[in-house]
Design a protein around this motif. Structure first.
Motif, short mmCIF file in Angstrom:
data_model
loop_
_atom_site.label_atom_id
_atom_site.label_comp_id
_atom_site.label_asym_id
_atom_site.label_seq_id
_atom_site.Cartn_x
_atom_site.Cartn_y
_atom_site.Cartn_z
N LEU A 187 5.60 9.94 -2.96
CA LEU A 187 5.31 10.11 -1.54
C LEU A 187 6.57 10.69 -0.89
CD1 LEU A 187 3.30 9.56 0.79
CD2 LEU A 187 4.37 7.32 1.05
N PRO A 188 6.47 11.89 -0.26
CA PRO A 188 7.66 12.49 0.35
C PRO A 188 8.40 11.50 1.24
CG PRO A 188 5.83 14.04 0.43
CD PRO A 188 5.27 12.73 -0.10
N ALA A 189 9.73 11.55 1.20
CA ALA A 189 10.55 10.55 1.89
C ALA A 189 10.21 10.44 3.37
CB ALA A 189 12.03 10.91 1.72
N ARG A 190 9.96 11.56 4.03
CA ARG A 190 9.70 11.50 5.47
C ARG A 190 8.40 10.76 5.76
NH1 ARG A 190 8.65 16.69 3.87
NH2 ARG A 190 6.58 17.56 4.35
N TRP A 191 7.39 10.95 4.88
CA TRP A 191 6.11 10.27 5.08
C TRP A 191 6.21 8.79 4.72
CZ3 TRP A 191 3.12 12.61 8.21
CH2 TRP A 191 3.04 14.00 8.23
N LYS A 192 6.98 8.51 3.69
CA LYS A 192 7.18 7.10 3.31
C LYS A 192 7.90 6.36 4.44
CE LYS A 192 8.75 5.89 -0.86
NZ LYS A 192 9.70 5.57 -1.96
N TYR A 193 8.96 6.97 4.96
CA TYR A 193 9.71 6.32 6.03
C TYR A 193 8.87 6.18 7.29
CZ TYR A 193 13.47 5.30 9.30
OH TYR A 193 14.26 4.71 10.26
N LEU A 194 8.05 7.17 7.58
CA LEU A 194 7.17 7.10 8.75
C LEU A 194 6.19 5.94 8.61
CD1 LEU A 194 6.03 8.20 11.40
CD2 LEU A 194 4.58 9.75 10.05
N ALA A 195 5.58 5.82 7.43
CA ALA A 195 4.62 4.73 7.20
C ALA A 195 5.31 3.37 7.30
CB ALA A 195 3.96 4.90 5.83
N GLN A 196 6.50 3.26 6.71
CA GLN A 196 7.25 2.01 6.81
C GLN A 196 7.59 1.69 8.27
OE1 GLN A 196 10.47 3.15 4.11
NE2 GLN A 196 9.86 1.50 2.73
N LEU B 100 0.84 -1.21 0.00
CA LEU B 100 0.00 0.00 0.00
C LEU B 100 0.87 1.26 0.00
CD1 LEU B 100 -2.76 1.37 0.19
CD2 LEU B 100 -2.63 1.10 2.70
N ILE B 101 1.94 1.24 0.79
CA ILE B 101 2.86 2.39 0.81
C ILE B 101 3.45 2.59 -0.58
CG2 ILE B 101 5.03 3.27 1.75
CD1 ILE B 101 4.36 1.59 4.30
N GLY B 102 3.87 1.49 -1.21
CA GLY B 102 4.42 1.58 -2.56
C GLY B 102 3.39 2.06 -3.57
N PHE B 103 2.14 1.62 -3.39
CA PHE B 103 1.07 2.04 -4.30
C PHE B 103 0.87 3.56 -4.23
CE2 PHE B 103 -3.41 3.30 -4.67
CZ PHE B 103 -3.64 2.96 -6.00
N VAL B 104 0.84 4.09 -3.02
CA VAL B 104 0.66 5.54 -2.86
C VAL B 104 1.80 6.30 -3.53
CG1 VAL B 104 0.54 7.44 -1.19
CG2 VAL B 104 -0.70 5.30 -0.74
N ASP B 105 3.02 5.80 -3.34
CA ASP B 105 4.19 6.44 -3.96
C ASP B 105 4.09 6.39 -5.48
OD1 ASP B 105 6.66 7.75 -3.86
OD2 ASP B 105 7.76 5.88 -4.05
N ASP B 106 3.78 5.21 -6.01
CA ASP B 106 3.64 5.07 -7.47
C ASP B 106 2.50 5.91 -8.00
OD1 ASP B 106 5.76 3.30 -7.76
OD2 ASP B 106 4.51 1.52 -7.53
N TYR B 107 1.39 5.93 -7.30
CA TYR B 107 0.21 6.68 -7.75
C TYR B 107 0.52 8.17 -7.86
CZ TYR B 107 -4.62 8.30 -8.03
OH TYR B 107 -5.79 8.89 -8.43
N ARG B 108 1.21 8.68 -6.86
CA ARG B 108 1.54 10.11 -6.88
C ARG B 108 2.51 10.44 -8.03
NH1 ARG B 108 0.62 13.19 -2.14
NH2 ARG B 108 2.46 14.43 -2.65
N LYS B 109 3.44 9.52 -8.28
CA LYS B 109 4.41 9.76 -9.35
C LYS B 109 3.82 9.60 -10.74
CE LYS B 109 8.00 7.47 -7.06
NZ LYS B 109 9.20 6.61 -7.10
N LEU B 110 3.04 8.54 -10.93
CA LEU B 110 2.60 8.16 -12.26
C LEU B 110 1.24 8.72 -12.65
CD1 LEU B 110 3.69 4.43 -11.98
CD2 LEU B 110 4.96 6.29 -13.05
N ILE B 111 0.34 8.80 -11.70
CA ILE B 111 -1.01 9.29 -12.01
C ILE B 111 -1.13 10.79 -11.75
CG2 ILE B 111 -3.48 8.99 -11.58
CD1 ILE B 111 -2.09 6.55 -12.81
N LEU B 112 -0.64 11.23 -10.60
CA LEU B 112 -0.73 12.65 -10.25
C LEU B 112 0.43 13.46 -10.83
CD1 LEU B 112 -1.88 12.43 -6.51
CD2 LEU B 112 -3.27 12.53 -8.59
#
Length: 360
Positions: free
Chosen positions: A128-137, A110-122
């Motif tokens: 996904l900003p690094a700090r938020w990605k790392y926090l979620a992980q 799910l974390i990867g999906f959000v990151d991909d979605y923001r990059k590819l669709i939006l």
């Protein structure tokens, strides 16, 4: 699901007890995941193409990669679907280890999906900003680590096993949480860093999944664990089913991801697979051996760390580009040569890791 069905049928006809064997269900899980990936792959790729979910290519990357711009990405969703469905079909769903691995895999997916979605669709290049990605992980990794530590039933579940020595074990205590967190989050990002060439990350992940499946089976088997001098941890044998599913799904995905790739895995697949492999290594108490078997992932990560540290401290780069697979590309190695040679290294390291089962 099918496991429970066959258990009921075994009450009527004892022949169905055949499906109680972990080895058979592990093979069936791998074949099921492989079939799902191969059958759904073409239509899945068409949907990605139709949705224009294409990979952007960094201008600073090797020039040979420019032709890959627009290649469908987020193919990791197909891997996750095959893994989860196959695991649910063939594993014992009353096993807590199975659910922990499934939930961690889905959380990182799910974390990867959000990151991909923001990059590819939006079209947000930062994703996904690094700090938020790392926090979620971190939240997902710590949740799994704390649960496993608090629910451990035997000392063996939280002891560090030293390869080659039967009797050397290190009680981790609360440090188990730190180790588990490190392996889940660390190897999640390590696989993601490695996923930069066609098929480069998926094949080592398949090799390691097969090896971890062997470790899981032996660890969960009273006789084999005693014979091999490894700790017996009841219930870990069921992780063989998940490992089989990951291996089968990975091979099915490689059919479309091999050079030149028709689809890329994306963060949704890389983050999830790395977290799953790291967690299983902890559950079967083979963290140090796993670091050896996952040497390609370790090497890629270390190359990035060294490159960044060297540039910040001295202003000079150690490699022509990091991760290290790009270094060899810029030295003139064709992409297929880099990929296959890294696969060969991975096979050697996995075999070396398996050898530790007997060399004690």
């Amino acid at each position: 699901m099918l496991f429970e069905l066959f258990q009921r049928l075994a009450e009527i006809n004892p022949d169905f007890n055949l499906f109680a064997y972990i080895t058979l269900r592990g093979i069936l899980s791998a074949l099921t995941a492989l079939a799902i990936s191969l059958l759904l792959g073409p239509s899945f790729i068409r949907r990605l193409v139709k949705g224009q979910v294409g990979q952007p290519i960094r201008e600073l990357g090797p020039s040979s990669h420019f032709a890959k711009a627009g290649t469908p990405t987020m193919g990791g969703a197909l891997i996750l679907f095959a893994i989860v469905l196959s695991t649910l079909l063939w594993s014992d769903l009353s096993n807590r280890y199975v659910w922990v691995v499934l939930l961690v895999t889905l959380a990182f997916g799910l974390i990867g999906f959000v990151d991909d979605y923001r990059k590819l669709i939006l079209q947000d290049s930062r994703g996904l900003p690094a700090r938020w990605k790392y926090l979620a992980q971190s939240v997902a990794g710590l949740a799994a680590a704390i649960y496993l530590w608090s629910s451990a039933e035997t000392p063996a579940e939280t002891e560090l096993i030293v390869p080659f020595f039967k009797d050397i074990v290190i009680p981790l205590g609360i440090g188990y949480i730190v180790v588990t967190y490190f392996f889940i989050v660390g190897f999640s990002n390590a696989v993601n860093l490695t996923d930069g060439l066609d098929g480069l990350a998926i094949m080592p992940a398949v090799f390691i999944a097969v090896a971890l499946g062997i470790f899981a089976y032996a660890t969960g088997h009273t006789v084999f664990s005693d014979y091999l001098g490894i700790p017996h941890i009841s219930g870990t044998g069921e992780l063989t089913i998940f490992c089989g599913a990951l291996a089968g799904a990975g091979l099915g995905f490689l059919w479309f991801n091999t050079y030149p790739a028709q689809v890329f895995m994306g963060d949704i697949g890389a983050l999830a697979m790395g977290a799953a492999l790291g967690l299983i290594a902890v559950l079967v108490r083979q963290e140090l051996v796993f670091c050896l078997m996952a040497g390609v992932f370790v090497m890629e990560t270390v190359s990035v760390i060294l490159q960044v540290a060297s540039f910040k401290l001295t202003g000079k780069r150690i490699f022509r580009m990091a991760p290290i697979h790009h270094h060899f590309e810029l030295k003139g190695w064709p992409e297929p040569r880099v990929i296959v040679r890294f696969w060969i290294i991975s096979v050697i390291l996995v075999l070396a890791g398996l050898a530790t089962l007997k060399i004690r």
